[in-house]
Design an enzyme around this catalytic site. Structure first.
Site, PDB file in Angstrom:
ATOM      1  CB  SER A  65      -1.080   0.021   1.082  1.00 22.34           C
ATOM      2  OG  SER A  65      -2.092  -0.945   0.770  1.00 22.34           O
ATOM      3  CG  HIS A  70       2.752  15.575   4.377  1.00 22.96           C
ATOM      4  ND1 HIS A  70       3.091  15.727   3.048  1.00 22.96           N
ATOM      5  CD2 HIS A  70       1.774  14.649   4.387  1.00 22.96           C
ATOM      6  CE1 HIS A  70       2.332  14.930   2.300  1.00 22.96           C
ATOM      7  NE2 HIS A  70       1.518  14.259   3.088  1.00 22.96           N
ATOM      8  CB  CYS A  85      -3.130  -4.724   1.908  1.00 19.47           C
ATOM      9  SG  CYS A  85      -2.005  -4.774   0.523  1.00 19.47           S
TER      10      CYS A  85
END
Lengths: 133, 133
Positions: A65, A70, A85
């Site tokens: 995934s 940030h 996943c």
């Protein structure tokens, strides 16, 4: 409507990080790439962006995934998403690695499942007391 | 610990999508890139990965943060994250565009703020009843 768990996502805000640690890509890059390896996650690609005068964004596309972060050096803040996943332990290990290296004074995080979005767990805790497993 | 809102993130699971719509990158690519434009978001870069025999993952690094999605054609499922530290309306517009184009029968989503992770709103609703603003 079929609802089933397809993956686990850690959504975390890390506070109180030394601004120098998260101002420039060259320093953050190594932590994130190593965190992917620490979680035994499979990198497809990654991209980082240097904001001026400081601040970094980055995303890692994983076979399992993604990881995205940030930084806000002016607030000592990193927001982090790790979504897998694959084996959920991979996300935990990557998360623990990033905390160990970035040394936030506080961490707020949720762990949610995808494909049945309502289930979740929320914890607000100083990192030294945080046990994921 | 300083807590402040730095951005808004939509975390959504979209169900009941036609598997053909979300099996191949070439079809999904256009929807996602157009959704970024629909939200007036600023793309820095994007990357897509085609799973075999079907399924697509993609991430868009934005000046305002990121958009990430993963498709499970076998479940008619797309999981979607849209995170902006710009005008929150941008995330709403991108989200609405993707729903309009992918036509899920059901949508579950959370809208959370980052930098003070606890605040959130959760909605489970068929898309025709979904009004974000």
């Amino acid at each position: 409507m079929m609802r089933m768990v397809v993956g686990v996502q850690i959504i975390a805000d890390l506070y109180g990080i030394d601004p120098e640690m998260i101002s420039k890509t060259d320093r953050v890059y190594g932590i994130i790439e190593d965190a992917v390896r620490a979680g035994m996650l499979t990198k497809i690609s990654s991209d980082y962006y240097q904001f001026q005068p400081r601040g970094v964004s980055g995303i890692v596309l994983l076979a399992e995934s993604h990881l995205a972060f940030h930084t806000w050096p002016e607030h000592g803040l990193v927001t982090l998403d790790i979504y897998t996943c694959g084996d959920p332990k991979g996300a935990d290990l990557s998360f623990e690695y990033i905390i160990e290296k970035m040394r936030p004074t506080n961490v707020e995080f949720k762990k949610i499942t995808r494909g049945n979005l309502i289930t979740e767990e929320v914890r607000v805790t100083p990192p030294e007391n945080m046990i994921l497993q």
